[in-house]
Design a protein around this motif. Structure first.
Motif, PDB file in Angstrom:
ATOM      1  N   ASP A  50       0.819  -1.213   0.000  1.00  0.00           N
ATOM      2  CA  ASP A  50       0.000   0.000   0.000  1.00  0.00           C
ATOM      3  C   ASP A  50       0.850   1.260   0.000  1.00  0.00           C
ATOM      4  N   ASP A  51       1.926   1.275   0.792  1.00  0.00           N
ATOM      5  CA  ASP A  51       2.757   2.474   0.847  1.00  0.00           C
ATOM      6  C   ASP A  51       3.495   2.711  -0.466  1.00  0.00           C
ATOM      7  N   GLU A  52       3.854   1.656  -1.179  1.00  0.00           N
ATOM      8  CA  GLU A  52       4.489   1.807  -2.490  1.00  0.00           C
ATOM      9  C   GLU A  52       3.498   2.378  -3.494  1.00  0.00           C
ATOM     10  N   ARG A  53       2.265   1.891  -3.479  1.00  0.00           N
ATOM     11  CA  ARG A  53       1.237   2.442  -4.383  1.00  0.00           C
ATOM     12  C   ARG A  53       0.977   3.906  -4.064  1.00  0.00           C
ATOM     13  N   ALA A  54       0.987   4.273  -2.789  1.00  0.00           N
ATOM     14  CA  ALA A  54       0.791   5.677  -2.396  1.00  0.00           C
ATOM     15  C   ALA A  54       1.953   6.537  -2.903  1.00  0.00           C
ATOM     16  N   ARG A  55       3.179   6.031  -2.804  1.00  0.00           N
ATOM     17  CA  ARG A  55       4.338   6.777  -3.316  1.00  0.00           C
ATOM     18  C   ARG A  55       4.263   6.930  -4.834  1.00  0.00           C
ATOM     19  N   ILE A  56       3.787   5.900  -5.516  1.00  0.00           N
ATOM     20  CA  ILE A  56       3.645   5.966  -6.976  1.00  0.00           C
ATOM     21  C   ILE A  56       2.638   7.051  -7.352  1.00  0.00           C
ATOM     22  N   THR A  57       1.495   7.063  -6.680  1.00  0.00           N
ATOM     23  CA  THR A  57       0.468   8.066  -6.962  1.00  0.00           C
ATOM     24  C   THR A  57       1.003   9.469  -6.697  1.00  0.00           C
ATOM     25  N   ALA A  58       1.690   9.646  -5.579  1.00  0.00           N
ATOM     26  CA  ALA A  58       2.250  10.962  -5.232  1.00  0.00           C
ATOM     27  C   ALA A  58       3.302  11.387  -6.249  1.00  0.00           C
ATOM     28  N   SER A  59       4.144  10.456  -6.671  1.00  0.00           N
ATOM     29  CA  SER A  59       5.188  10.763  -7.641  1.00  0.00           C
ATOM     30  C   SER A  59       4.588  11.161  -8.983  1.00  0.00           C
ATOM     31  N   ALA A  60       3.596  10.421  -9.439  1.00  0.00           N
ATOM     32  CA  ALA A  60       2.935  10.738 -10.708  1.00  0.00           C
ATOM     33  C   ALA A  60       2.254  12.100 -10.629  1.00  0.00           C
ATOM     34  N   SER A  61       1.579  12.369  -9.523  1.00  0.00           N
ATOM     35  CA  SER A  61       0.905  13.658  -9.351  1.00  0.00           C
ATOM     36  C   SER A  61       1.902  14.808  -9.346  1.00  0.00           C
ATOM     37  N   ALA A  62       3.011  14.632  -8.636  1.00  0.00           N
ATOM     38  CA  ALA A  62       4.029  15.679  -8.577  1.00  0.00           C
ATOM     39  C   ALA A  62       4.605  15.961  -9.965  1.00  0.00           C
TER      40      ALA A  62
END
Length: 69
Positions: A50-62
């Motif tokens: 879950d934390d990796e998916r959250a980092r992926i979403t944050a990275s893509a958004s940034a």
């Protein structure tokens, strides 16, 4: 010139398209999961913590936010 590492999904040296691709799969999973080939990629994404998916979403958004000054 920036150096990117294609095996990294997130972080300052991660290749940006990795996070963008995973985020795209996540956002369009319902439609894309009908394809056997892309469905396999979605199942791989689902195995991420879950934390990796959250980092992926944050990275893509940034990254996407950085395109619009």
């Amino acid at each position: 010139s920036s150096v990117y590492y294609v095996k990294q999904r997130t972080g300052p040296a991660a290749f940006p398209f990795n996070a963008l691709y995973c985020d795209f799969l996540s956002r369009h999973r319902k439609k894309l999961s009908k394809s056997p080939r892309i469905g396999q990629m979605i199942r791989t994404y689902d195995k991420f913590a879950d934390d990796e998916r959250a980092r992926i979403t944050a990275s893509a958004s940034a990254f996407l936010d950085g395109l619009n000054p």
